[in-house]
Design an enzyme around this catalytic site. Structure first.
Site, PDB file in Angstrom:
ATOM      1  N   SER A 159     -24.633  47.904  68.173  1.00  0.00           N
ATOM      2  CA  SER A 159     -24.510  46.645  68.952  1.00  0.00           C
ATOM      3  C   SER A 159     -23.277  46.753  69.670  1.00  0.00           C
ATOM      4  O   SER A 159     -22.248  46.660  68.742  1.00  0.00           O
ATOM      5  CB  SER A 159     -25.123  45.457  68.098  1.00  0.00           C
ATOM      6  OG  SER A 159     -25.136  44.473  69.181  1.00  0.00           O
ATOM      7  N   GLU A 160     -23.133  46.132  70.754  1.00  0.00           N
ATOM      8  CA  GLU A 160     -21.846  46.173  71.494  1.00  0.00           C
ATOM      9  C   GLU A 160     -20.779  45.131  70.837  1.00  0.00           C
ATOM     10  O   GLU A 160     -19.709  45.307  71.056  1.00  0.00           O
ATOM     11  CB  GLU A 160     -21.871  45.996  73.038  1.00  0.00           C
ATOM     12  CG  GLU A 160     -22.348  44.809  73.470  1.00  0.00           C
ATOM     13  CD  GLU A 160     -22.762  44.587  74.767  1.00  0.00           C
ATOM     14  OE1 GLU A 160     -21.914  43.907  75.573  1.00  0.00           O
ATOM     15  OE2 GLU A 160     -23.501  45.375  75.188  1.00  0.00           O
ATOM     16  N   ASN A 161     -21.553  44.232  70.088  1.00  0.00           N
ATOM     17  CA  ASN A 161     -20.640  43.136  69.488  1.00  0.00           C
ATOM     18  C   ASN A 161     -19.948  43.489  68.598  1.00  0.00           C
ATOM     19  O   ASN A 161     -19.583  42.830  67.593  1.00  0.00           O
ATOM     20  CB  ASN A 161     -21.157  41.838  69.297  1.00  0.00           C
ATOM     21  CG  ASN A 161     -22.796  41.802  68.686  1.00  0.00           C
ATOM     22  OD1 ASN A 161     -23.485  43.051  68.789  1.00  0.00           O
ATOM     23  ND2 ASN A 161     -23.149  40.943  68.124  1.00  0.00           N
TER      24      ASN A 161
END
Length: 216
Positions: free
Chosen positions: A51-53
């Site tokens: 997940s990009e976060n």
């Protein structure tokens, strides 16, 4: 023309993508339908979700309903961590994306063009809120880009088009499209239909699509 056919649900679309992801893949899941894929991977599959976060080794939402507010995916939905998972800051997460370390990026879209152009961050509508997030980084850095979306808009307009009319996220980046009607590959020879939902014929699918299709 097809008399009747049943479009896939969002969960069924996500399941179709999940079943086609090769074991050993590092996969980023974008906002919307793609996040459902984490719930559709069968136990025992060797697929590492990113997940990009800043999560690597992401699992589905907690089954017991216990929510940790610090563990969220890109859609701000609660997730879990699988054994061996790691958490990092945005700079490290985007380095994974930009550095070619993500095997598959799965995103939603407003439009996909016949040459693989992707538009998924802004419709240009007066009341729209542009939201690019990390999409441009993902489509530029991932080894394979998959789009999963409804085949048409709510008012029946094609989302697969000859040329995008919305601002592009990336040019010529999409490899495969999963919709609620069909699975379509983007190739040098155009859009190739790999499968259709039961009851749907090629002629009807073509009529729902804004670009020429070819049979596999």
């Amino acid at each position: 023309m097809s008399a009747t056919f049943q479009r896939l649900s969002r969960e069924e679309m996500a399941r179709a993508v999940a079943m086609d992801i090769p074991d050993g893949s590092y996969v980023n899941l974008g906002i919307g339908i793609p996040t459902l894929i984490s719930k559709c991977l069968p136990e025992g599959r060797d697929v590492i979700l990113h997940s990009e976060n800043g999560i690597l080794g992401m699992g589905p939402g907690p089954k017991d309903g216990t929510v940790d507010p610090s563990l969220l995916n890109a859609s701000k939905e609660p997730v879990s961590l699988l054994a061996g998972a790691s958490i990092c800051d945005h700079s490290m997460s985007f380095a994974m994306m930009r550095g070619g370390h993500i095997d598959v990026s799965v995103l939603g879209a407003f439009q996909v063009a016949s040459n693989g152009d992707l538009a998924n961050w802004d419709t240009g509508a007066p009341d729209a809120i542009p939201a690019v997030g990390g999409a441009m980084d993902l489509v530029a850095g991932a080894k394979k880009v998959i789009v999963v979306m409804e085949h048409t808009t709510k008012d029946g307009k094609p989302k697969i088009v000859e040329a995008c009319t919305y601002p592009l996220t990336g040019a010529g980046v999409v490899n495969r499209i999963y919709t609620d009607c069909a699975v379509i590959d983007v190739t040098q020879d155009g859009l190739v239909v790999r499968s259709m939902v039961p009851g749907l014929d090629f002629q009807t699918l073509q009529a729902m699509t804004g670009a020429p299709l070819h049979k596999a």
